[in-house]
Design a protein around this motif. Structure first.
Motif, PDB file in Angstrom:
ATOM      1  N   GLU A  28      45.690 -38.374 -25.920  1.00  0.00           N
ATOM      2  CA  GLU A  28      45.397 -37.651 -26.722  1.00  0.00           C
ATOM      3  C   GLU A  28      46.021 -36.695 -27.131  1.00  0.00           C
ATOM      4  N   ALA A  50      48.442 -37.759 -29.836  1.00  0.00           N
ATOM      5  CA  ALA A  50      47.486 -38.198 -31.439  1.00  0.00           C
ATOM      6  C   ALA A  50      47.906 -36.302 -31.819  1.00  0.00           C
ATOM      7  N   CYS A  92      45.045 -45.091 -32.826  1.00  0.00           N
ATOM      8  CA  CYS A  92      45.189 -46.203 -31.555  1.00  0.00           C
ATOM      9  C   CYS A  92      44.925 -46.821 -32.340  1.00  0.00           C
ATOM     10  N   ARG A 142      42.701 -38.692 -31.624  1.00  0.00           N
ATOM     11  CA  ARG A 142      43.448 -40.270 -30.776  1.00  0.00           C
ATOM     12  C   ARG A 142      42.924 -41.229 -31.872  1.00  0.00           C
TER      13      ARG A 142
END
Length: 285
Positions: free
Chosen positions: A203, A206, A217, A213
């Motif tokens: 988190e 990112a 991903c 996030r």
């Protein structure tokens, strides 16, 4: 005094270091009119920054007329020559260096044998002269050559930074080799490779890259085939394999790859490799 120059000084690095980046020598001079060096080949990198006057530098059959503020770069193994102007011979400083990463570093800055002259690096002569002066004064025969080598390497990096800043326009004109998200994924990978010993928050990673996030991903998995935490887990396990080949205890190995709980580490390693850490160590793999 060099008889071919009205002013000449050079400082030599007393330490023979051929690591990532190491200065060999640095100097400053005012050659006589039409003084020529080469055609010749060096086995090291050599850059000259022109402070005054003019001259012509030739590499790969291309001649560059250089004037104050220009820097020309000689590459190892490349035939070169340079000659001072007949009416206004140049005044320049130089630094020679070697290192495993030099070619890559210069290429990233847009400096190659095909683009061997950087204009504008010496437009702020006081700053650039200061860097060259500090390079030369790094080697004072103080009795601590390792420290002198480190100091000179630092000043050289600052000088290369100046070249990169002056070359920004050329870099901007190059077609983008990768998209912004690809660059950011590269940064994320680099972060995980360097911070695997620490608690890692995807988190927070990112957010630092400016992405949500979920999006990071998704793009990370698209690029690498793995989710970020899976990628991090693999880094930790591969490093653990290496450390299990040493005399470190299992607790020490676990701590070294980011696990505070050795028992949990052992369970995860067994799940990943099919063997407990102690069994893996005994196997001699």
């Amino acid at each position: 005094m060099n008889p071919d120059h009205t002013m000449f000084s050079v400082s030599i690095n007393p330490l023979a270091n051929h690591g990532e980046l190491s200065v060999l020598f640095s100097g400053e001079g005012k050659p006589l009119p039409l003084h020529q060096t080469g055609p010749a080949v060096h086995d090291y990198y050599l850059i000259h920054t022109v402070f005054a006057g003019e001259g012509v530098f030739t590499i790969r059959g291309k001649a560059y007329r250089c004037s104050p503020g220009d820097t020309f770069v000689i590459f190892p193994g490349e035939l070169f020559s340079y000659v001072a102007d007949a009416e206004r011979p140049w005044h320049y400083a130089w630094v020679a260096f070697v290192g495993r990463s030099v070619g890559t570093t210069l290429a990233v800055l847009g400096i190659t044998p095909e683009n061997a002259v950087v204009t504008g690096a010496g437009r702020s002569p006081r700053d650039v002269r200061h860097l060259y002066r500090r390079l030369r004064t790094s080697f004072q025969q103080s009795g601590y050559p390792v420290l002198e080598d480190m100091e000179a390497g630092g000043w050289l990096r600052l000088l290369l930074g100046k070249l990169g800043q002056a070359n920004r326009q050329r870099l901007m004109e190059k077609p983008a080799a990768e998209s912004e998200i690809e660059r950011q994924i590269g940064r994320a990978i680099r972060y995980l490779e360097l911070q695997y010993t620490q608690p890692v928050s995807i988190e927070a990673l990112a957010q630092s890259l400016g992405y949500h996030r979920t999006y990071l991903c998704k793009m990370f998995k698209q690029s690498t085939g793995l989710a970020p935490m899976q990628y991090l887990f693999n880094i930790r396990m591969e490093r653990a394999k290496q450390l299990l080949g040493t005399s470190m205890t299992i607790d020490q190995v676990a701590s070294s790859v980011g696990f505070n709980d050795a028992l949990y580490f052992s369970k995860q390693f067994r799940k990943w490799s099919g063997m407990a850490p102690s069994a893996y160590r005994r196997s001699g793999r």
